[in-house]
Design an enzyme around this catalytic site. Sequence first.
Site, short mmCIF file in Angstrom:
data_model
loop_
_atom_site.label_atom_id
_atom_site.label_comp_id
_atom_site.label_asym_id
_atom_site.label_seq_id
_atom_site.Cartn_x
_atom_site.Cartn_y
_atom_site.Cartn_z
N MET A 1 0.84 -1.20 0.00
CA MET A 1 0.00 0.00 0.00
C MET A 1 0.88 1.25 0.00
SD MET A 1 -3.49 0.29 2.03
CE MET A 1 -5.03 -0.15 1.33
N CYS A 2 0.90 2.01 1.02
CA CYS A 2 1.55 3.31 1.15
C CYS A 2 0.60 4.41 0.71
CB CYS A 2 2.84 3.46 0.33
SG CYS A 2 4.17 2.36 0.85
#
Lengths: 298, 231
Positions: free
Chosen positions: A1-2
């Site tokens: 993700m991030c």
Amino acid sequence: MCGIVGLYLKSENLSDDLGRLTALMLHEMRGRGPDSAGFAVYGTPEKGSKLVLLSETDSVDWTSIGKRLEAAQGASVEIAPIANHAVLRTEGDGQAARDWLIANAPEVTVLSVGQSIELFKGIGDPDLVAERFDLAGRSGTHAIAHTRMATESAVTTAGSHPFSTGADTCLVHNGSLSNHNGLRRRLEKSGERFQTENDSEVAAGYLAARMRMGDTLSEAVEAALKDLDGFYTFAIGTAQGFAVVRDPIACKPAVMAETDDWVAMSSEFRAIAKLPGVEHARIWEPKPSEIYSWSRSA
Amino acid sequence: MSVKTLSNTALDLSTLSVREVNRILHAAEDGAFTVLHPNGAHALACGLNAPIDVSIQGHAGYYCAGMNKAASVTIDGTAGTGLAENIMSGTVRVTGDASQSAGASGHGGLVVIEGDASARCGISMKGVDIVVGGSVGHMSAFMAQSGILAVLGDAGEALGDSIYEAHLYVRGKVAGLGADCVEKEMRPEHIAELRALLDRAGYPDVDATTFRRYGSARTLYHFHVDNVGTY
């Protein structure tokens, strides 16, 4: 993700609110990256060079590092600690100071160098990282920030984003690169110095190297589209500019918005929803392989 | 308070959580609801199961109106990834753009995107009808099995890659067709089918004869005896 956020101000009306707005955006992206966070703020350019340093050991002696650098460079050095970071100002050459510190002060990581950039990062709740380094109180022209869910390298402060290897240039990345080891070796041969095993640092180094050789930000990103293999949405900052690019199959999310006052990007719209005037913003999803950039004339 | 009596009810996300809003919508058997201040929140109006009307005033986040059954959901703004994912029936309309994978794996119903849809619109669609007023991004109708995708603008790279039996109609340019997707003749029954869909989606003035039709060449999913030695 991030999670990624970027905010570029087109007018000076909001410059005192830059940090506050960036902190609001970062807060919305906490869920996408609870491991660690970081931000870079571009403020008023200073005459000398400014470096932001990180030490992950408790026993770092900032004063002694400052004195040793002063002696090595023959130029005055001021050093101001903030949590486990320090902001170092020198009349000497900033890039030379970075090289000296990497070679001679292994207990520190050089997070940024330049005349306007200041870059801070930390492990844990992104809101606490923002608070620790007073993101909300900072003013400037543009900022980028990142919340990290680590995939390619360990959760460490140095491995948090943004990454910066060239003067006033930094990058945040959502995704992962598959050819970063080969690229790192190639760039190291041509003189780039890296401080982590992180794939995103290689992307930052790649862009910095291209721009050092004379590329504009857009030209450097154009070249990156050919040379970087993997998944990415990047937000990139330079002293004068801001750019966003996604990989050719748009693996990672991005949304952009623009008003007369600002340009913003984020992994998700809910970060942009916090900005003043958003109800009148033009909103769009950046297309794959297309470079979106803004800059003010120097 | 009986939820059955709620009508034209405003649900304000600046005071209610997404779960509270969705719970109220799930409990309703009919009526009309307006959702205020969505601010990009995810999973709004998901899993609706009754013929209610929901108007979302602003931009929605991921998976808005996912798994919709019977309800009519309109987003007055843009929608994030996975709009109307796995829709079963009913109608989902967005007045602006939709992000990736709009209508993904939808089994039925109608999705109308008045602006552009980005990559993978109608991926693995299984009976949903999708009408896009603008253009669609790359890999749209990837592995589409049935239903209709009608695009009034252009289509990106690899349209209909590995397509089964869905019907694709594009009025503008197609950047490229995916594996086993070919252009097909626009016969009267296709014009009639598209005409009916455009009317249903609110595009009565769009001329169905100006579209081109694309579909499966059927070489990928039928076993070919020449390949017998491969297995």
